[in-house]
Scaffold this motif. Sequence first.
Motif, PDB file in Angstrom:
ATOM      1  N   VAL A  54      73.773  38.129  88.073  1.00 14.82           N
ATOM      2  CA  VAL A  54      72.326  38.000  87.860  1.00 14.82           C
ATOM      3  C   VAL A  54      71.714  39.363  87.571  1.00 14.82           C
ATOM      4  O   VAL A  54      70.903  39.519  86.641  1.00 14.82           O
ATOM      5  N   GLN A  55      72.093  40.369  88.342  1.00 13.47           N
ATOM      6  CA  GLN A  55      71.510  41.697  88.167  1.00 13.47           C
ATOM      7  C   GLN A  55      71.968  42.364  86.872  1.00 13.47           C
ATOM      8  O   GLN A  55      71.198  43.081  86.231  1.00 13.47           O
ATOM      9  N   GLU A  56      73.202  42.116  86.473  1.00 13.80           N
ATOM     10  CA  GLU A  56      73.774  42.782  85.299  1.00 13.80           C
ATOM     11  C   GLU A  56      73.801  41.883  84.061  1.00 13.80           C
ATOM     12  O   GLU A  56      74.562  42.135  83.132  1.00 13.80           O
ATOM     13  N   ARG A  57      73.011  40.820  84.062  1.00 13.96           N
ATOM     14  CA  ARG A  57      73.108  39.804  83.023  1.00 13.96           C
ATOM     15  C   ARG A  57      72.857  40.346  81.615  1.00 13.96           C
ATOM     16  O   ARG A  57      73.314  39.741  80.634  1.00 13.96           O
ATOM     17  N   TYR A  84      82.904  43.400  90.760  1.00 16.05           N
ATOM     18  CA  TYR A  84      82.982  41.981  90.411  1.00 16.05           C
ATOM     19  C   TYR A  84      84.430  41.521  90.307  1.00 16.05           C
ATOM     20  O   TYR A  84      84.809  40.476  90.855  1.00 16.05           O
ATOM     21  N   HIS A  85      85.256  42.298  89.618  1.00 18.08           N
ATOM     22  CA  HIS A  85      86.647  41.906  89.420  1.00 18.08           C
ATOM     23  C   HIS A  85      87.476  42.055  90.699  1.00 18.08           C
ATOM     24  O   HIS A  85      88.366  41.234  90.967  1.00 18.08           O
ATOM     25  N   GLY A  92      80.437  39.776  77.430  1.00 14.29           N
ATOM     26  CA  GLY A  92      81.843  39.635  77.082  1.00 14.29           C
ATOM     27  C   GLY A  92      82.564  38.690  78.020  1.00 14.29           C
ATOM     28  O   GLY A  92      83.427  37.904  77.589  1.00 14.29           O
ATOM     29  N   LEU A  93      82.209  38.736  79.275  1.00 13.10           N
ATOM     30  CA  LEU A  93      82.818  37.845  80.259  1.00 13.10           C
ATOM     31  C   LEU A  93      82.458  36.386  79.993  1.00 13.10           C
ATOM     32  O   LEU A  93      83.308  35.489  80.059  1.00 13.10           O
ATOM     33  N   ARG A 106      83.884  30.974  77.712  1.00 19.00           N
ATOM     34  CA  ARG A 106      83.630  29.883  76.760  1.00 19.00           C
ATOM     35  C   ARG A 106      84.857  29.629  75.898  1.00 19.00           C
ATOM     36  O   ARG A 106      85.209  28.479  75.605  1.00 19.00           O
ATOM     37  N   ARG A 107      85.520  30.704  75.488  1.00 17.72           N
ATOM     38  CA  ARG A 107      86.737  30.546  74.669  1.00 17.72           C
ATOM     39  C   ARG A 107      87.870  29.948  75.493  1.00 17.72           C
ATOM     40  O   ARG A 107      88.708  29.215  74.963  1.00 17.72           O
TER      41      ARG A 107
END
Length: 245
Positions: free
Chosen positions: A227-230, A15-16, A237-238, A243-244
């Motif tokens: 979606v798969q790792e939700r 992902y990263h 954490g991501l 949001r922060r």
Amino acid sequence: MWKWLHQLARPERLYHVCGRFIPWLGLIGIACLAIGWVWGFGYAPPDYQQGNSYRIMYIHVPAAIWSMGIYSAMAVAAFIGLVWQMKMSDLAVAAMAPVGAVFTFIALVTGSAWGKPMWGTWWVWDARLTSELVLLFLYLGVIALYNAFDDRRLAGRAAGILVLVGVVNIPIIHYSVQWWNTLHQGSTNMQQTIDPSMRYPLRWAIFGYLFFFITLTLMRLRNLILVQERLRPWVAGLLNKERRG
């Protein structure tokens, strides 16, 4: 090599990595397309037979080339997923399929538009056109099959099998103009028979489509990973970090 591939098999890592490459690949794709299309549509000379109508080539040919290239890449990913049981390979197939379907649709539509003034008809059941249409159905079948199962692992396996079965259509598309007497023009030997003033912008457009495809695939792959790792802690954490921010 294998150590690097196994690191990419980790969803969080992949992902990263995708996120770091997307902006640069997108910019390169935009630059290549801009050069190819501005040069091809604005400055390349008219063809001595087709006049300006040949310029649709700068949209059609890259889409047709990568419609086959994307499916070949899907076949490699499907093989890896089925043999080495890498979950991310299944997601890569799912990420590439819609992009390949769009490229194939573009190739068919622009090919019809190009064929109308040349052949006098929008469509003929020509070997090249028909096999390209079959390719579109294969892409749509992979997409439908992947979304037909709630079990993502089973969906990936089913879609992967269909991809590997359908890969036989790729050489049929490529060699159709040599194996059968068709209306579609023959191979241009990697564009060597095209005048350089027309060939160079075409190659820029081909590379632009390639980087555009990679960019879109990586963007879709990131979404599919989320979606798969939700339910995984790293995704939570991501989201909290976003949001922060």
